[in-house]
Design an enzyme around this catalytic site. Structure first.
Site, PDB file in Angstrom:
ATOM      1  N   GLY A  81     -33.747   0.150 -18.791  1.00  0.00           N
ATOM      2  CA  GLY A  81     -33.195   1.133 -19.191  1.00  0.00           C
ATOM      3  C   GLY A  81     -31.734   1.362 -18.266  1.00  0.00           C
ATOM      4  O   GLY A  81     -32.061   1.665 -17.210  1.00  0.00           O
ATOM      5  N   SER A  82     -30.508   0.898 -18.529  1.00  0.00           N
ATOM      6  CA  SER A  82     -29.535   0.929 -17.688  1.00  0.00           C
ATOM      7  C   SER A  82     -28.082   0.659 -18.124  1.00  0.00           C
ATOM      8  O   SER A  82     -28.120   1.104 -19.263  1.00  0.00           O
ATOM      9  CB  SER A  82     -29.887  -0.100 -16.555  1.00  0.00           C
ATOM     10  OG  SER A  82     -30.407  -1.530 -17.284  1.00  0.00           O
TER      11      SER A  82
END
Length: 232
Positions: free
Chosen positions: A189-190
């Site tokens: 997640g980024s």
């Protein structure tokens, strides 16, 4: 044979960086199942999710040096003029920044937005706030690439998120990159920021879903201006 080809083409390969994680989840499932059988199936659900997270599908990239291709799968979370991070050495003048936010269900393999040569790679440690927030560009751990293209230097920044704790970049300085070529990955997640010089016009809208290596997010040498869209 046609059925075999259909199945083979449907199954998406797992990137090699994900093998240890998938194996660890599977072993944990076996151990949990030995303790309490229903936990095995819960563990297998997480194992399948892990394999899905590290999927690495083939992509068909438009071959046009005037186009900027999305470096990541996810949602377009920002389109604005901002000063690029100082470590990129792209100057103090505002540049067009297009951000793509990746949640834990998106493919996290990162791809080059344009064809060119890597001028520099700059890693900077930082915090791990929600990558969807604007301040993540300044506060979070990140890794920035500067690529020399036909239209000048562009910046591509991998930004760690709230859950992400590891930025991977297997590209090297002075290496050539083709548009759509894999250069890195972020767990879990980024966000990816692309900084573009004057002459680039956005070709996406806020909230639009982008596909790494395929979606055109901006274009150079065009007099059409930004694309106007509506939600329906």
């Amino acid at each position: 044979m046609s059925l075999f080809n259909t199945v083979r083409n449907t199954i998406v390969p797992v990137h090699k960086e994900g093998y240890p994680f998938v194996a660890a989840f599977f072993v944990a499932s076996l151990v949990l199942g030995w303790i309490f059988k229903p936990l095995f199936w819960i563990g297998m659900i997480f194992t399948l999710w892990c394999a899905y997270f590290f999927r690495d599908p083939e992509r068909v990239t438009p071959q046009d040096d005037d186009l900027v291709i999305s470096p990541a799968d996810g949602k377009v979370s920002a389109i604005q003029m901002v000063t690029p991070p100082a470590e990129l050495n792209l100057g103090s003048e505002p540049m067009l920044r297009i951000s793509v936010f990746m949640n834990v269900f998106n493919c996290h393999v990162n791809r080059a937005p344009m064809r060119g040569r890597i001028v520099s790679i700059n890693y900077r440690s930082g915090s791990f706030v929600n990558a969807e927030l604007d301040k993540a560009s300044e506060d979070n751990e990140r890794n920035g690439l500067v690529i020399e293209t036909r239209h000048g230097q562009i910046g591509v920044v991998q930004i760690a998120g709230l859950v992400a704790r590891r930025i991977l970049c297997w590209a090297n300085t002075n290496e050539p990159l083709d548009a759509g070529e894999r250069f890195g990955l972020i767990r879990f997640g980024s966000r990816l920021d692309v900084f573009l010089p004057a002459g680039a016009a956005p070709r996406v809208s806020l909230g639009q879903t982008a596909v790494a290596g395929e979606t055109v997010i901006a274009e150079f040498a065009s007099a059409k201006g930004p694309v106007i869209s509506r939600r329906s």
